[in-house]
Design an enzyme around this catalytic site. Sequence first.
Site, PDB file in Angstrom:
ATOM      1  CD  GLU A   1      -2.837   3.007  -5.593  1.00 54.54           C
ATOM      2  OE1 GLU A   1      -3.256   2.182  -5.725  1.00 54.54           O
ATOM      3  OE2 GLU A   1      -1.576   2.749  -4.891  1.00 54.54           O
TER       4      GLU A   1
ATOM      5  CG  HIS B   1      -2.496  -1.366  -6.992  1.00 52.42           C
ATOM      6  ND1 HIS B   1      -2.982  -0.441  -5.641  1.00 52.42           N
ATOM      7  CD2 HIS B   1      -3.096  -2.459  -6.387  1.00 52.42           C
ATOM      8  CE1 HIS B   1      -3.295  -1.192  -4.941  1.00 52.42           C
ATOM      9  NE2 HIS B   1      -3.069  -2.790  -5.902  1.00 52.42           N
TER      10      HIS B   1
ATOM     11  NE  ARG C   1      -4.568  -1.628  -0.040  1.00 53.99           N
ATOM     12  CZ  ARG C   1      -4.741  -2.581  -0.743  1.00 53.99           C
ATOM     13  NH1 ARG C   1      -3.056  -2.761  -1.924  1.00 53.99           N
ATOM     14  NH2 ARG C   1      -5.035  -3.483  -0.853  1.00 53.99           N
TER      15      ARG C   1
END
Length: 347
Positions: A264, A296, A235
């Site tokens: 993000e 991601h 994360r």
Amino acid sequence: MKKIAFFDTKPYDRRYFEAQLDGREFEISFFETRLSRKTADLVKGFDGVCAFVNDTIDDKVIEILKRENIGVVAMRCAGYNNVDLKAAYKSVHVLRVPAYSPYAVAEHAMALILTLNRRTHKSYLRTRESNFALAGLEGFDLNRKTAGVIGTGKIGRVMISILKGFGMNILAYDPYPDQDFAGREGFSYVDPGTLYSRSDILSLHCPLTRETHHLINEEALEAMKPGVMIINTSRGGLIDTKALVEGLKGGKIGYAGLDVYEEEGDYFFEDLSGEIISDDILARLLTFPNVLITAHQGFFTREALANIAETSLENFRAYFNGGPLENEVCYRCDRPECRKETAGRCF
């Protein structure tokens, strides 16, 4: 037939979920928009909600879900730091996918390490232009270097196995160390300070909580080896990005591989190639030659996507059939007896 609203969906979500439906148990509506206070009214008429990492399930959204008699939110991911668990407790059951594929994420973390070290992305671009020079592509042997792994859950354990395959010495930190596992795998648990000072490569595999927010900050960076490589596939909030930029500018950090980013939500999973990036920190990170950012995609394998769909649908089946909710999150209710262990559900 129960109706479920899916938020923040892409074509691949539709493809993998529809492949596992028989058409009789759930009616699914796929929304491209993210779940937030502005879009939460879309849940009207549905029985359940499926959300993803950049959806916002705060107290106001929970209120709307309660108003519309929706008692379940299934996160099609492992993390749930974007959910207000205090507001959800005793109102909306929050389920997740705890282990879609630890191999997918750990293998992507290793790909970041190898790419940054051997600069294969730069070599690819050079040779495409008939430039076969090796200057600037020098790497280092991973063998006998020290890797520090923060978090030894499912993904962290796979990562340790992969790193050992490269002949690396492994150190790890976890607030709940498994010494039996460490003994079998031949690595040592150490405190964070020792981990930082001895690691050539640091890979993060822990959840984002109040305790781990900005775990990698200015103080932590100061304790690290000069030229350290930092890898984050967990994360974005685990790293204080401003401190990371300063570490890169000063040369303290030799390499950074990031599959996640603090802010993000405004960028990842979208094609913004024709737009200006207004986030000054992200724009700055993209200028460093020793920084590799992926959007991601650590989870993005066929196996993981199939497992996410299967587990998410099983979570909905368990909820609507009144069964135990194996994958319900822990709301940290601090009750002396865990109701989930005795009754199968937290409330």
